[in-house]
Design an enzyme around this catalytic site. Structure first.
Site, PDB file in Angstrom:
ATOM      1  N   SER A 120    -107.539 -26.920  -8.855  1.00 45.01           N
ATOM      2  CA  SER A 120    -107.179 -28.347  -8.886  1.00 45.01           C
ATOM      3  C   SER A 120    -106.631 -28.757  -7.525  1.00 45.01           C
ATOM      4  CB  SER A 120    -106.090 -28.544  -9.946  1.00 45.01           C
ATOM      5  OG  SER A 120    -105.479 -29.798  -9.815  1.00 45.01           O
TER       6      SER A 120
ATOM      7  N   TYR B 147     -98.329 -27.079 -14.576  1.00 39.43           N
ATOM      8  CA  TYR B 147     -99.756 -27.198 -14.218  1.00 39.43           C
ATOM      9  C   TYR B 147     -99.955 -26.838 -12.741  1.00 39.43           C
ATOM     10  CZ  TYR B 147    -104.436 -29.280 -14.010  1.00 39.43           C
ATOM     11  OH  TYR B 147    -105.789 -29.486 -13.845  1.00 39.43           O
TER      12      TYR B 147
HETATM   13  N1  LIG Z   1    -109.389 -33.835 -15.162  1.00 40.73           N
HETATM   14  C1  LIG Z   1    -108.972 -33.571 -13.936  1.00 40.73           C
HETATM   15  O1  LIG Z   1    -108.614 -34.484 -13.179  1.00 40.73           O
HETATM   16  C2  LIG Z   1    -108.925 -32.172 -13.430  1.00 40.73           C
HETATM   17  C3  LIG Z   1    -108.662 -31.989 -12.090  1.00 40.73           C
HETATM   18  C4  LIG Z   1    -108.597 -30.713 -11.586  1.00 40.73           C
HETATM   19  C5  LIG Z   1    -108.809 -29.649 -12.408  1.00 40.73           C
HETATM   20  N2  LIG Z   1    -109.067 -29.835 -13.723  1.00 40.73           N
HETATM   21  C6  LIG Z   1    -109.279 -28.639 -14.529  1.00 40.73           C
HETATM   22  O2  LIG Z   1    -110.584 -28.653 -15.052  1.00 40.73           O
HETATM   23  C7  LIG Z   1    -110.605 -27.932 -16.275  1.00 40.73           C
HETATM   24  C8  LIG Z   1    -111.205 -28.827 -17.346  1.00 40.73           C
HETATM   25  O3  LIG Z   1    -110.356 -29.955 -17.516  1.00 40.73           O
HETATM   26  P1  LIG Z   1    -110.849 -31.328 -18.145  1.00 40.73           P
HETATM   27  O4  LIG Z   1    -110.356 -32.393 -17.278  1.00 40.73           O
HETATM   28  O5  LIG Z   1    -112.277 -31.250 -18.489  1.00 40.73           O
HETATM   29  O6  LIG Z   1    -109.936 -31.359 -19.455  1.00 40.73           O
HETATM   30  P2  LIG Z   1    -110.276 -31.556 -20.990  1.00 40.73           P
HETATM   31  O7  LIG Z   1    -108.945 -31.683 -21.652  1.00 40.73           O
HETATM   32  O8  LIG Z   1    -111.280 -32.610 -21.196  1.00 40.73           O
HETATM   33  O9  LIG Z   1    -110.947 -30.161 -21.387  1.00 40.73           O
HETATM   34  C9  LIG Z   1    -110.179 -28.983 -21.475  1.00 40.73           C
HETATM   35  C10 LIG Z   1    -110.977 -27.939 -22.206  1.00 40.73           C
HETATM   36  O10 LIG Z   1    -110.169 -26.763 -22.363  1.00 40.73           O
HETATM   37  C11 LIG Z   1    -110.231 -26.333 -23.708  1.00 40.73           C
HETATM   38  N3  LIG Z   1    -108.996 -25.655 -24.099  1.00 40.73           N
HETATM   39  C12 LIG Z   1    -107.729 -26.103 -23.951  1.00 40.73           C
HETATM   40  N4  LIG Z   1    -106.872 -25.235 -24.506  1.00 40.73           N
HETATM   41  C13 LIG Z   1    -107.609 -24.217 -25.004  1.00 40.73           C
HETATM   42  C14 LIG Z   1    -107.297 -23.018 -25.701  1.00 40.73           C
HETATM   43  N5  LIG Z   1    -106.042 -22.684 -26.020  1.00 40.73           N
HETATM   44  N6  LIG Z   1    -108.306 -22.206 -26.084  1.00 40.73           N
HETATM   45  C15 LIG Z   1    -109.594 -22.527 -25.792  1.00 40.73           C
HETATM   46  N7  LIG Z   1    -109.966 -23.636 -25.125  1.00 40.73           N
HETATM   47  C16 LIG Z   1    -108.970 -24.468 -24.744  1.00 40.73           C
HETATM   48  C17 LIG Z   1    -110.437 -27.614 -24.502  1.00 40.73           C
HETATM   49  O11 LIG Z   1    -110.952 -27.328 -25.779  1.00 40.73           O
HETATM   50  C18 LIG Z   1    -111.401 -28.380 -23.615  1.00 40.73           C
HETATM   51  O12 LIG Z   1    -112.728 -27.946 -23.839  1.00 40.73           O
HETATM   52  C19 LIG Z   1    -109.163 -27.539 -16.568  1.00 40.73           C
HETATM   53  O13 LIG Z   1    -108.944 -26.216 -16.098  1.00 40.73           O
HETATM   54  C20 LIG Z   1    -108.373 -28.505 -15.731  1.00 40.73           C
HETATM   55  O14 LIG Z   1    -107.123 -28.007 -15.389  1.00 40.73           O
HETATM   56  C21 LIG Z   1    -109.145 -31.084 -14.262  1.00 40.73           C
END
Ligand SMILES: NC(=O)c1ccc[n+]([C@@H]2O[C@H](COP(=O)([O-])OP(=O)(O)OC[C@H]3O[C@@H](n4cnc5c(N)ncnc54)[C@H](O)[C@@H]3O)[C@@H](O)[C@H]2O)c1
Length: 253
Positions: A144, A157
């Site tokens: 991230s 986070y």
């Molecule tokens: N959205 C952003 O701005 C952003 C930015 C940088 C990094 N990220 C990272 O990208 C990745 C995806 O994030 P996103 O934005 O798609 O979020 P999201 O909340 O849409 O998706 C998160 C996913 O993780 C799964 N998950 C969460 N807890 C879990 C558990 N205990 N067991 C199994 N699965 C689990 C959820 O079911 C979901 O599929 C994450 O690692 C997040 O930290 C997101």
């Protein structure tokens, strides 16, 4: 020869049921890979069916990755379904927001457990699989912008993303000579369920963030596909221990 082709490759994607993980899973399938998605509930089966109906080879596995025993079980189940592994993507992640001085230890532990401990164990399991079979492998960890910045109200986070980034570099040092590429993608501000607390257009923080993004828009799952396919394919065979931003330029402003 298409150096980005993933035909014949088998990929395991955590967090692939929605958001960025779903975009990555779809991108890998579009490039030819067979994919197993690990999801936290049974909706993952429906999603896998939807992908199969589009002509891809996709499996669903249910696991709460906050628990160590579930990681081991889901990893084995996934490899049994695909009969092997070439690519691991750790995209599952959670967010908790509180003022730092009031941040509950319980939430801190929960975030570190899902965002850092789960990828740690899954990377180990994948590396053992690759090394014991004397086979090349690709590991992609989703970091991230908060590996670079501290953020606001999200200390757990930020710590987890700093951790996964350093862990990736540490693994690279030990595993690169064994044929494993382990890299991070650092997404910028992405319009997913994780960010619903921020993406209200009237929220001053939303306006502030959007103005800072040189491309002037938040990213989405589709924006992750190219970098994920690159890091999963032979096109990135000499890329190792890297942290690649996919952020519309946010990091350099
Ligand atoms: N959205 C952003 O701005 C952003 C930015 C940088 C990094 N990220 C990272 O990208 C990745 C995806 O994030 P996103 O934005 O798609 O979020 P999201 O909340 O849409 O998706 C998160 C996913 O993780 C799964 N998950 C969460 N807890 C879990 C558990 N205990 N067991 C199994 N699965 C689990 C959820 O079911 C979901 O599929 C994450 O690692 C997040 O930290 C997101």
């Amino acid at each position: 020869m298409n150096i980005f082709s993933l035909v014949g490759k088998k990929a395991l994607v955590t967090g692939g049921t929605r958001g960025l993980g779903k975009g990555i899973a779809e991108g890998l399938m579009e490039a030819g890979a067979e994919v197993t998605i690990i999801g936290s509930n049974e909706k993952v089966y429906k999603l896998a069916d939807e992908f199969c109906n589009k002509g891809y080879v996709c499996h669903g596995v249910v696991a709460d990755l906050s628990k160590s025993e579930n990681r081991h079980k889901a990893f084995k189940e996934s490899l049994d379904l695909m009969k092997g592994l070439d690519i691991l993507v750790n995209a599952a992640g959670i967010q908790r927001r509180h003022n730092s001085e009031d941040f509950p230890l319980e939430d801190w532990n929960e975030v570190l457990n899902v965002n850092l401990n789960a990828p740690f164990e899954l990377c180990q399991l994948a590396a053992r699989e690759f090394i014991s079979n004397n086979k090349k492998g690709k590991i992609i960890n989703i970091s991230s912008m908060l590996a670079f910045f501290g953020g606001f109200n999200v200390p757990a986070y930020s710590a987890s993303k700093g951790g996964i980034t350093q862990m990736t570099k540490a693994f690279c040092n030990e595993w690169a000579s064994k044929g494993i590429n382990v890299n991070c993608i650092a997404p910028g501000y992405m319009d997913t369920d994780m960010n619903t607390a921020l993406t209200n257009p009237d929220n001053p923080r939303y306006i502030e963030i959007t103005n800072r993004i040189p491309q002037k828009r938040w990213g989405n799952g589709d924006d992750m596909k190219g970098c994920a396919v690159f890091l999963a394919s032979s096109a990135s065979d000499y890329v190792n221990g890297a942290v690649i931003p996919v952020d519309g330029g946010y990091l350099v402003k």
